[in-house]
Motif scaffolding. Structure first.
Motif, PDB file in Angstrom:
ATOM      1  N   GLN A 385       0.865  -1.174   0.000  1.00 46.62           N
ATOM      2  CA  GLN A 385       0.000   0.000   0.000  1.00 46.62           C
ATOM      3  C   GLN A 385       0.903   1.226   0.000  1.00 46.62           C
ATOM      4  O   GLN A 385       1.808   1.335   0.823  1.00 46.62           O
ATOM      5  N   TRP A 386       0.701   2.127  -0.956  1.00 49.04           N
ATOM      6  CA  TRP A 386       1.544   3.319  -0.990  1.00 49.04           C
ATOM      7  C   TRP A 386       0.716   4.592  -1.106  1.00 49.04           C
ATOM      8  O   TRP A 386      -0.412   4.572  -1.593  1.00 49.04           O
ATOM      9  N   PHE A 387       1.299   5.673  -0.624  1.00 50.05           N
ATOM     10  CA  PHE A 387       0.690   7.004  -0.685  1.00 50.05           C
ATOM     11  C   PHE A 387       1.753   7.990  -1.153  1.00 50.05           C
ATOM     12  O   PHE A 387       2.876   7.983  -0.640  1.00 50.05           O
ATOM     13  N   ALA A 388       1.413   8.817  -2.102  1.00 49.38           N
ATOM     14  CA  ALA A 388       2.293   9.893  -2.553  1.00 49.38           C
ATOM     15  C   ALA A 388       1.627  11.216  -2.198  1.00 49.38           C
ATOM     16  O   ALA A 388       0.575  11.550  -2.752  1.00 49.38           O
ATOM     17  N   GLU A 403      -4.538   9.198 -26.091  1.00 47.31           N
ATOM     18  CA  GLU A 403      -3.677   8.235 -26.774  1.00 47.31           C
ATOM     19  C   GLU A 403      -2.210   8.530 -26.500  1.00 47.31           C
ATOM     20  O   GLU A 403      -1.394   7.615 -26.358  1.00 47.31           O
ATOM     21  N   GLU A 404      -1.867   9.807 -26.422  1.00 46.07           N
ATOM     22  CA  GLU A 404      -0.481  10.177 -26.164  1.00 46.07           C
ATOM     23  C   GLU A 404      -0.081   9.896 -24.718  1.00 46.07           C
ATOM     24  O   GLU A 404       1.070   9.555 -24.430  1.00 46.07           O
ATOM     25  N   ASN A 405      -1.016  10.026 -23.798  1.00 39.82           N
ATOM     26  CA  ASN A 405      -0.736   9.794 -22.385  1.00 39.82           C
ATOM     27  C   ASN A 405      -1.905   9.028 -21.760  1.00 39.82           C
ATOM     28  O   ASN A 405      -2.781   9.622 -21.112  1.00 39.82           O
ATOM     29  N   PRO A 406      -1.940   7.718 -21.927  1.00 42.03           N
ATOM     30  CA  PRO A 406      -3.061   6.930 -21.402  1.00 42.03           C
ATOM     31  C   PRO A 406      -3.025   6.763 -19.885  1.00 42.03           C
ATOM     32  O   PRO A 406      -4.009   6.300 -19.302  1.00 42.03           O
ATOM     33  N   THR A 411       2.029   8.746 -14.937  1.00 43.59           N
ATOM     34  CA  THR A 411       3.067   9.554 -15.590  1.00 43.59           C
ATOM     35  C   THR A 411       3.531  10.678 -14.680  1.00 43.59           C
ATOM     36  O   THR A 411       4.737  10.932 -14.532  1.00 43.59           O
ATOM     37  N   ARG A 412       2.571  11.352 -14.049  1.00 45.83           N
ATOM     38  CA  ARG A 412       2.951  12.438 -13.153  1.00 45.83           C
ATOM     39  C   ARG A 412       3.804  11.913 -11.995  1.00 45.83           C
ATOM     40  O   ARG A 412       4.841  12.514 -11.648  1.00 45.83           O
ATOM     41  N   LEU A 413       3.375  10.820 -11.384  1.00 46.67           N
ATOM     42  CA  LEU A 413       4.083  10.300 -10.217  1.00 46.67           C
ATOM     43  C   LEU A 413       5.480   9.799 -10.562  1.00 46.67           C
ATOM     44  O   LEU A 413       6.424   9.972  -9.787  1.00 46.67           O
ATOM     45  N   VAL A 420      16.108   8.613 -12.118  1.00 53.70           N
ATOM     46  CA  VAL A 420      17.247   8.732 -13.036  1.00 53.70           C
ATOM     47  C   VAL A 420      17.409  10.201 -13.414  1.00 53.70           C
ATOM     48  O   VAL A 420      16.488  11.003 -13.285  1.00 53.70           O
ATOM     49  N   ALA A 421      18.602  10.549 -13.863  1.00 57.86           N
ATOM     50  CA  ALA A 421      18.861  11.925 -14.279  1.00 57.86           C
ATOM     51  C   ALA A 421      17.915  12.303 -15.419  1.00 57.86           C
ATOM     52  O   ALA A 421      17.598  11.476 -16.267  1.00 57.86           O
ATOM     53  N   PRO A 422      17.407  13.522 -15.442  1.00 61.18           N
ATOM     54  CA  PRO A 422      17.766  14.672 -14.603  1.00 61.18           C
ATOM     55  C   PRO A 422      16.992  14.753 -13.282  1.00 61.18           C
ATOM     56  O   PRO A 422      17.065  15.778 -12.603  1.00 61.18           O
ATOM     57  N   GLY A 423      16.246  13.716 -12.917  1.00 60.51           N
ATOM     58  CA  GLY A 423      15.512  13.740 -11.662  1.00 60.51           C
ATOM     59  C   GLY A 423      14.175  14.443 -11.783  1.00 60.51           C
ATOM     60  O   GLY A 423      13.624  14.605 -12.884  1.00 60.51           O
ATOM     61  N   ASP A 424      13.616  14.874 -10.643  1.00 61.16           N
ATOM     62  CA  ASP A 424      12.324  15.559 -10.647  1.00 61.16           C
ATOM     63  C   ASP A 424      12.514  17.026 -11.019  1.00 61.16           C
ATOM     64  O   ASP A 424      13.610  17.447 -11.421  1.00 61.16           O
ATOM     65  N   LYS A 425      11.466  17.825 -10.878  1.00 60.36           N
ATOM     66  CA  LYS A 425      11.547  19.231 -11.300  1.00 60.36           C
ATOM     67  C   LYS A 425      12.524  20.031 -10.446  1.00 60.36           C
ATOM     68  O   LYS A 425      12.948  21.125 -10.843  1.00 60.36           O
TER      69      LYS A 425
END
Length: 573
Positions: A385-388, A403-406, A411-413, A420-425
């Motif tokens: 069980q996980w929570f972000a 179709e481009e982002n199903p 994807t956001r998470l 991996v590089a470059p990492g998050d924002k």
């Protein structure tokens, strides 16, 4: 001193109160449970265990049979919940006890004429309260606004204090919960740094991603009090157990929302009006209807918008994505009317069928980052069980799948916790464990909702006349301590205990006030600590950049946890 000075600049009053509560627990104990300010030595503790025949649980890898058992039980209970098994609906029988007005001024309470209790809300708080009252010989009915149970967030922790409450309410319920549960107190829990982190001018320790910052033991504080260690159980399984072993069949009436109620006079009962026009009568009305409680709105004279339909699934769960989107917008409006606080976090959650790489060593961990953190816990049956939790404004929703982002949520998470590089924002490269669980989770399993809590209702109270509230209606709290459902369970036990002492209906209001007075101190401290924990976690990155402050913060967190756990894990509530 440095930590206190820096962190209390412009600090909200709730955090100052939380710090005071923390000092009370860690330094001097409190009036609600007896705590020692000295930890027992290893030798003395083992002597104590030997004397009481208690033994720490031993972790054994789950067998294929146990994995199948847990997963099959979850699927079975989920089907029962969706079908509202054991519940009646708005077209039920005409001979229910609550349809009859006794037309008496007062009466003595006897086994032949027991108290009649209506509970608003069929989530864990309502089911436990009804089971506790039923165990004391009262007549009970539950009015649930939902059309079915739609659990949000998967398994929940039944911590040691709640297990003791269930054991006292009904030993059969306790045994079934422990049997169905997975012990989490047999492995390490704690806080980790989610990404590589240094400190200002390199004046301190360099933390690598995944390094332990704080570890805590949830087992020994429970065993010291003679309590069963914490277990995690799927929410629909808990509901199934309470329905099957706690209350008579058809006690829960679905599609039944309270529109208003009227007190008929002291000791003369309550007249309840449902939105479908049905009228019900009882001696006591209990609002266990969640953070957006209709009963609380009426009791406290709040605006009409304080109790809008948060969700059509019991326990606050949206039945589909469209409803979840509506909830995100409606909750912003309801919060203002209901005097609830937005926590500044939106929460993504899911249960994934995946045997975690660290399952034999770790049961619960939090990966800390800038304005976000990632929580994971063993869900039993080789599931996680996980929570972000991500800091952002309330009311946000994710894009529709294309179709481009199903998989817009996933994807956001994956970007938020990029390993991996470059990492998050922020340019931070995260520990691999968050990605491990995210990649094991289908998009459709990921749910999102904004997190709200509220200030303790010390002055407003939990009761008025023959009406009381409990659970999230009385004390909504952040999930950091895992005590929301546990405190609701304690509420149900204590409420039934006080009502069981009523010998005449004129004494109901006094019993409900005693219930409030016995509960408000403990729940207030827990609410404040939960808020403090949430605010400190999100500001962790800032504190760690300040020389001396970060190490001191970690030291104080590590030192205070045993005292906090001893406060939580008490056999008396």
């Amino acid at each position: 001193y440095i930590y206190t000075t820096i962190y209390t600049i412009n600090m909200p009053m709730r955090l100052q109160a939380a710090a005071t509560a923390l000092l009370l627990i860690c330094g001097t104990g409190n009036a609600f449970t007896s705590l020692s300010t000295k930890s027992p030595t290893k030798a003395s503790f083992h002597t104590k265990l030997s004397a009481t025949t208690l033994r720490p649980p031993t972790r054994y890898p789950e067998t294929p049979e146990r994995v199948a058992e847990v997963r099959d039980r979850f699927k079975e209970a989920t089907i029962d919940a969706a079908n509202a098994k054991g519940c009646s609906n708005e077209n039920g029988k005409d001979d229910e006890w609550w349809r009859t007005d006794l037309n008496e001024s007062y009466r003595e309470v006897t086994p032949d004429s027991p108290l009649r209790v209506i509970v608003a809300g069929g989530g864990v708080a309502g089911l436990v309260t009804a089971a506790a009252c039923h165990a004391k010989g009262m007549k009970v009915a539950i009015f649930e606004q939902a059309s079915q149970y739609a659990p949000y967030g998967g398994p929940i922790q039944i911590q040691s204090n709640a297990l003791r409450a269930l054991e006292r309410i009904n030993p059969e319920i306790y045994e079934e919960i422990v049997k169905a549960g997975t012990t989490t107190a047999d492995r390490v829990s704690g806080l980790k740094i989610g990404y590589k982190k240094g400190v200002f001018l390199n004046l301190g320790q360099q933390y690598e991603r995944g390094d332990w910052l704080v570890k805590f033991d949830t087992c020994m504080p429970a065993l010291e009090k003679g309590l069963t260690p914490t277990v995690v159980v799927d929410r629909p399984v808990i509901q199934q157990i309470l329905l099957n072993h706690g209350i008579p069949e058809n006690t829960v009436r679905i599609k039944s929302r309270i529109a208003s109620y009227e007190e008929l006079g002291e000791g003369k009962g309550i007249k309840v009006q449902l939105t479908d026009g049905t009228t019900a009568y009882a001696d006591v009305l209990v609002g266990a209807d969640g953070i957006w409680s209709s009963v609380r709105r009426i009791m406290h004279g709040l605006d009409a918008g304080a109790d809008g339909f948060a969700a059509s699934g019991a326990a606050g769960g949206a039945l589909n994505e469209a409803e979840a989107r509506r909830m995100a917008k409606d909750s912003v409006l309801m919060a203002g009317n209901a005097n609830r606080r937005y926590s500044r976090f939106t929460c993504y959650a899911a249960l994934c069928e995946h045997k975690a790489s660290n399952i034999e060593e770790v049961s619960y961990q939090i990966l800390l980052g800038k304005d976000k953190y990632f929580v994971s816990t063993d869900g039993g049956g080789e599931r996680q069980q996980w929570f972000a939790l991500i800091r952002e404004d309330p009311g946000g929703v994710d894009p529709e799948p294309t179709e481009e982002n199903p998989t817009p949520k996933l994807t956001r998470l994956l970007n938020e916790f990029n390993n991996v590089a470059p990492g998050d924002k922020n340019g931070d490269i995260w520990d691999d464990f968050a990605h491990e669980l995210l990649l094991a989770t289908p998009e459709e399993n990921i749910k999102r909702r904004d997190l709200y809590d509220g200030s303790p209702l010390v002055s407003q109270g939990w009761n008025k006349g023959q009406v009381a509230i409990c659970g999230d209606a009385a004390h909504p709290m952040m999930p950091n301590l895992g005590q929301g459902g546990c405190q609701a369970t304690e509420d149900g036990y204590r409420l039934a205990e006080e009502l069981s002492n009523v010998k005449h209906t004129k004494n109901i209001s006094g019993a409900l006030n005693t219930y409030f007075l016995k509960r408000i101190g403990r729940t207030t401290i827990i609410q404040i600590i939960a808020q403090l924990g949430s605010d400190l976690l999100v500001d962790f990155d800032l504190m760690m950049t300040i020389p001396l402050v970060g190490p001191f913060f970690l030291f104080m967190t590590q030192a205070s946890m045993p005292f906090i756990l001893r406060f939580l894990y008490t056999p008396e509530f």
